[in-house]
Design a protein around this motif. Sequence first.
Motif, mmCIF file in Angstrom:
data_model
loop_
_atom_site.group_PDB
_atom_site.id
_atom_site.type_symbol
_atom_site.label_atom_id
_atom_site.label_comp_id
_atom_site.label_asym_id
_atom_site.label_seq_id
_atom_site.Cartn_x
_atom_site.Cartn_y
_atom_site.Cartn_z
ATOM 1 N N ASP A 203 46.586 16.012 13.074
ATOM 2 C CA ASP A 203 45.784 16.918 12.253
ATOM 3 C C ASP A 203 45.089 16.098 11.171
ATOM 4 N N VAL A 204 43.860 16.467 10.868
ATOM 5 C CA VAL A 204 43.087 15.773 9.838
ATOM 6 C C VAL A 204 42.742 16.770 8.745
ATOM 7 N N ALA A 205 43.060 16.433 7.498
ATOM 8 C CA ALA A 205 42.765 17.279 6.339
ATOM 9 C C ALA A 205 42.237 16.394 5.218
ATOM 10 N N VAL A 208 42.014 12.573 5.884
ATOM 11 C CA VAL A 208 43.197 11.766 6.189
ATOM 12 C C VAL A 208 44.069 12.493 7.206
ATOM 13 N N ILE A 209 44.940 11.753 7.856
ATOM 14 C CA ILE A 209 45.829 12.312 8.870
ATOM 15 C C ILE A 209 46.994 13.009 8.187
ATOM 16 N N ALA A 210 47.250 14.229 8.619
ATOM 17 C CA ALA A 210 48.361 15.013 8.083
ATOM 18 C C ALA A 210 49.186 15.536 9.251
ATOM 19 N N GLY A 211 50.144 14.758 9.697
ATOM 20 C CA GLY A 211 51.002 15.200 10.791
ATOM 21 C C GLY A 211 50.630 14.617 12.138
ATOM 22 N N ALA A 212 50.796 13.307 12.295
ATOM 23 C CA ALA A 212 50.553 12.669 13.586
ATOM 24 C C ALA A 212 51.772 12.843 14.490
ATOM 25 N N SER A 213 51.519 12.900 15.782
ATOM 26 C CA SER A 213 52.575 12.982 16.789
ATOM 27 C C SER A 213 52.209 12.020 17.909
ATOM 28 N N PRO A 237 43.336 7.619 6.409
ATOM 29 C CA PRO A 237 42.241 7.905 7.341
ATOM 30 C C PRO A 237 42.528 7.241 8.684
ATOM 31 N N LEU A 238 41.990 7.821 9.745
ATOM 32 C CA LEU A 238 42.112 7.196 11.059
ATOM 33 C C LEU A 238 41.091 6.069 11.110
ATOM 34 N N SER A 239 41.553 4.855 10.852
ATOM 35 C CA SER A 239 40.681 3.698 10.689
ATOM 36 C C SER A 239 41.283 2.506 11.418
ATOM 37 N N PRO A 240 40.525 1.437 11.592
ATOM 38 C CA PRO A 240 41.107 0.239 12.207
ATOM 39 C C PRO A 240 42.357 -0.256 11.482
ATOM 40 N N GLU A 241 42.392 -0.089 10.163
ATOM 41 C CA GLU A 241 43.543 -0.561 9.397
ATOM 42 C C GLU A 241 44.786 0.282 9.682
ATOM 43 N N SER A 242 44.639 1.623 9.676
ATOM 44 C CA SER A 242 45.805 2.467 9.941
ATOM 45 C C SER A 242 46.257 2.349 11.391
#
Length: 286
Positions: A203-205, A208-213, A237-242
Amino acid sequence: MKLPSFEYLRARSMEEAWALHSEAGGDALYLSGGHSVVPSMALRLQAPSRLIDISQIAELRGVSVAEGALRIGAMTRHAEVLADPLIAHHAPLLSQAAPHVAHPAIRNRGTIGGNLALADPASEFPAAVLALRAEIEANGPDGRRLIAADDFFLDLYETALAPGELLTAIHVPLPPESRLFGFDEIARRRGDYAMVGVAAQADVAGGVIAGASVTLFSVGFTPVRARAAEQALDGAPLSPESIARAQAALAQDLDPPDDPGFPPERRLQLARVLLGRVLSRMEPVK
């Protein structure tokens, strides 16, 4: 290899199926599409004295939405999972996984309920159901219960189903529009068992990601929730770093079995590569 001898009976209701199972003293297996049970019997992994055909039980069929969840009947065939618009909209991980399941002839007969009940750790649907945080509906003589997917897959070919219980449906919580999904696997050939596979949702809020599975399969004795990788993604954020942090975190999540032809270090490296690929291509509900 030939099948061991067995008695074949067809049940017309769940009550009849339970009675037939009880009559056999527990030495019985339920048969739906046959593409999980029959190969396991041919390999002598299972040798029941009785097979109980449940394919004609009406309660095990159908796909519907009710009470905030998508309900998928256990007798839904793999090809139907691939084609059903409700599944595509509310549980796209299953639609994305379906084309990777074996070959068309098998997808036309095999059922999602039989697939989950077998609990093959290299299979696609158990991992997708786990990533979706679904619940497994089980029915037996003692009543109906819902089992969280996190609690369902116990060990190699072992589930939380009690003796005689029928897996009757899968319940998937309806996703918000902001949810992203991704699925992929690496196999030597299309239709072969995966060397490694990944199912993910997030989920994205507020960007930024809020609750990845994140779930991986063909990396152990059950599908594996990559909780350290999930924590590396949450709040960023869903980024190359994360994504790179999540890939590095897999070392905490995975302990692949030692295989002389496929060492654990290689499987872990493939898992990292595939996770990066899946996360970078995640798409929203359509």
